[in-house]
Design a protein around this motif. Structure first.
Motif, PDB file in Angstrom:
ATOM      1  N   PHE A 149      49.401  12.621 -20.965  1.00  0.00           N
ATOM      2  CA  PHE A 149      49.418  13.891 -20.246  1.00  0.00           C
ATOM      3  C   PHE A 149      49.218  15.058 -21.215  1.00  0.00           C
ATOM      4  CE2 PHE A 149      51.600  17.558 -18.436  1.00  0.00           C
ATOM      5  CZ  PHE A 149      51.054  17.611 -17.165  1.00  0.00           C
ATOM      6  N   ILE A 150      49.985  15.041 -22.320  1.00  0.00           N
ATOM      7  CA  ILE A 150      49.923  16.150 -23.285  1.00  0.00           C
ATOM      8  C   ILE A 150      48.543  16.227 -23.929  1.00  0.00           C
ATOM      9  CG2 ILE A 150      50.898  17.096 -25.409  1.00  0.00           C
ATOM     10  CD1 ILE A 150      53.455  15.520 -24.759  1.00  0.00           C
ATOM     11  N   GLY A 151      48.081  15.097 -24.480  1.00  0.00           N
ATOM     12  CA  GLY A 151      46.832  15.102 -25.224  1.00  0.00           C
ATOM     13  C   GLY A 151      45.630  15.430 -24.380  1.00  0.00           C
ATOM     14  N   ASN A 152      45.586  14.867 -23.183  1.00  0.00           N
ATOM     15  CA  ASN A 152      44.421  15.100 -22.342  1.00  0.00           C
ATOM     16  C   ASN A 152      44.433  16.469 -21.681  1.00  0.00           C
ATOM     17  OD1 ASN A 152      42.617  12.609 -22.289  1.00  0.00           O
ATOM     18  ND2 ASN A 152      44.653  11.714 -22.075  1.00  0.00           N
ATOM     19  N   MET A 153      45.614  17.075 -21.545  1.00  0.00           N
ATOM     20  CA  MET A 153      45.652  18.470 -21.109  1.00  0.00           C
ATOM     21  C   MET A 153      44.975  19.355 -22.159  1.00  0.00           C
ATOM     22  SD  MET A 153      46.596  20.556 -18.709  1.00  0.00           S
ATOM     23  CE  MET A 153      47.895  19.765 -17.757  1.00  0.00           C
ATOM     24  N   PHE A 154      45.273  19.057 -23.432  1.00  0.00           N
ATOM     25  CA  PHE A 154      44.615  19.788 -24.522  1.00  0.00           C
ATOM     26  C   PHE A 154      43.101  19.571 -24.489  1.00  0.00           C
ATOM     27  CE2 PHE A 154      42.965  18.924 -28.885  1.00  0.00           C
ATOM     28  CZ  PHE A 154      42.763  20.243 -29.261  1.00  0.00           C
ATOM     29  N   VAL A 155      42.675  18.310 -24.278  1.00  0.00           N
ATOM     30  CA  VAL A 155      41.244  17.994 -24.233  1.00  0.00           C
ATOM     31  C   VAL A 155      40.557  18.704 -23.070  1.00  0.00           C
ATOM     32  CG1 VAL A 155      39.604  16.127 -23.751  1.00  0.00           C
ATOM     33  CG2 VAL A 155      41.396  15.802 -25.456  1.00  0.00           C
ATOM     34  N   PHE A 156      41.241  18.790 -21.931  1.00  0.00           N
ATOM     35  CA  PHE A 156      40.656  19.460 -20.769  1.00  0.00           C
ATOM     36  C   PHE A 156      40.266  20.896 -21.122  1.00  0.00           C
ATOM     37  CE2 PHE A 156      41.477  22.338 -17.147  1.00  0.00           C
ATOM     38  CZ  PHE A 156      40.445  21.940 -16.317  1.00  0.00           C
TER      39      PHE A 156
END
Length: 449
Positions: A149-156
């Motif tokens: 959740f954390i990492g892919n929010m950043f990627v988004f």
């Protein structure tokens, strides 16, 4: 209420893994997209994301056999610490893209992964009892998968409004994820020793004795691998490896390659977020309900995960074009490709994966508590071989073929897990019955002559 040191240690374990895997799992989710962007900028770069991930899991599988021996020398804490450093080095290596470096770093992180995961399983078991292993497994899994959740929010946000990923964006992503991994490694430095256990806390397990040294650890792992129940569980482990490869490296990339979807590159990050959301909700639910799921048994949860995964595979079959795992495509699917359905399947893949993995952790940490390092090493060996196989065919096999393999292996893996769980419950009932008979005999007065 007594202070539970073991539970605090599990929370620290979950925090460290959440940080390290915020970096690594996020990178795995976007690695194909990132490598494709590097190739577009530098035609001399010949790296292949799926080959890289296959190398990671091949080395993880091979070195898993040495991991119990390493843990008997280094202890679980320092094994995890060394493993964590290799994850940092792998991600940082993408700051200077080079084909040979990519594959060398993949081999290094695969070796480190054997240490970090076998150490994690051992440390989790040492901080748990048969009464707390399901709770601790679920909570650890939820914290671990919160990383998605954390990492892919950043990627988004990093990929927002971008049709291609430029060099400056890649550098920001690489160094941000590397910094997060470094913080996770710092947490590992402060892992406390597991609390001492009373003998009454340990479940009776006479299958394999705890190893006393590196040679015995290797022999014990081989002996355990050849037991009937472990061979049956290996079929389940194979399925979790195949679906791990699919959701962690293939599915989100396939969504991003489906050009009929609006803003398909942005959907890569959103897909990763919802995979993580499914993992977190599943892990947290089974952690909070750990005491109840122990009474119900592990098999209903695994069967539920099977149903959820089959449903997701069917929707993916309808929603994404057959060529999407291989590269960008304008092909049509059976239905008009829909972003909402694609993200729903991301959630279902994550939740179903949590169903399987939390119960595998529970059965290994409970039934094989006396030899947890070997049990978790076998799990990661088998799972890693299967993941490596998945990444090996991912570049060449179309979507429908990959889904067919997943469905067949899901059926077999679910059946074998249920068989082992039923046998385990039967043995526990027999053991409890024998204890009751023994206590009754001891309390009965001697007949007088």
């Amino acid at each position: 209420m007594a202070f539970d040191r073991g539970f605090i240690n599990v929370l620290l374990l979950g925090l460290a893994f959440m940080l390290v895997f915020t970096a690594f799992q996020t990178w795995g989710n976007i690695q194909k997209t990132m490598i494709d962007s590097i190739i577009a900028d530098d035609p001399d770069f010949k790296g292949n994301a799926y080959v890289s991930l296959a190398i990671v899991y091949v080395f993880l599988a091979v070195f898993n056999w040495a991991a119990p021996s390493a843990i008997s020398i280094l202890t679980a804490k320092y094994s995890m610490l060394i493993g964590g450093i290799t994850y940092l080095l792998f991600i940082a290596s993408f700051s200077i893209p080079h084909t040979a470096l990519l594959y060398i770093a993949s081999a290094v992180v695969g070796t480190g992964a054997a240490l970090i995961w076998t150490g994690q399983g051992n440390y989790l078991a040492l901080n748990s009892t048969p009464a707390t292993i399901s709770r601790n497994s679920g909570i650890f899994w939820a914290m671990l998968q919160f990383s998605m959740f954390i990492g892919n929010m950043f990627v988004f946000f990093a990929f927002k409004n971008k049709d291609t990923i430029d060099s400056s964006t890649r550098q920001v992503v690489v160094w941000t994820l590397s910094a997060i991994a470094l913080v996770g490694i710092a947490v590992m430095v402060f892992f406390p020793k597991p609390p001492k256990k009373d003998e009454s806390d340990n479940s009776p397990d006479d299958r394999v004795e705890a190893p006393s040294g590196p040679v015995e650890a290797l022999k014990g792992a081989v002996r355990l691998f050849l037991t009937t129940n472990m061979l049956l569980l290996c079929v389940t482990f194979i399925y979790t490896g195949l679906e791990l490869g699919f959701w962690s490296g293939v599915y989100s990339a396939s969504v991003g390659a489906t050009l009929n979807l609006p803003n398909s590159k942005e959907l890569i990050g959103i897909s990763g977020i919802f995979i993580g959301l499914g993992e977190v909700i599943g892990g947290a639910a089974f952690g909070i309900l750990g005491s109840k799921t122990i009474r119900w048994g592990r098999d209903p949860i695994v069967i539920g995960g099977f149903v959820i995964h089959v449903l997701s595979f069917f929707i993916i079959f309808l929603n994404l074009p057959n060529q999407s795992p291989i590269g960008e495509t304008n092909d049509t699917a059976f239905i008009t490709s829909n972003a909402y359905l694609a993200i729903l399947c991301s959630f279902l893949l994550g939740f179903g994966d949590a169903c399987y993995n939390t119960q595998i952790y529970s059965i290994l940490g409970g039934v094989y508590a006396s030899d947890s390092a070997s049990a978790f090493a076998i799990f990661k060996f088998t799972q890693s071989v299967a993941a490596a196989v998945c990444f090996s065919y991912a570049s060449y096999l179309n979507l429908y073929g990959q889904l067919g393999i997943l469905i067949v292996s899901a059926i077999l893996g679910t059946i074998t897990f249920v068989l082992v769980e039923w046998q385990t419950k039967r043995l526990l009932v027999e053991a409890a019955s024998n204890v009751s008979v023994s206590e009754y005999s001891a309390e009965s007065p001697e007949p007088t002559s």
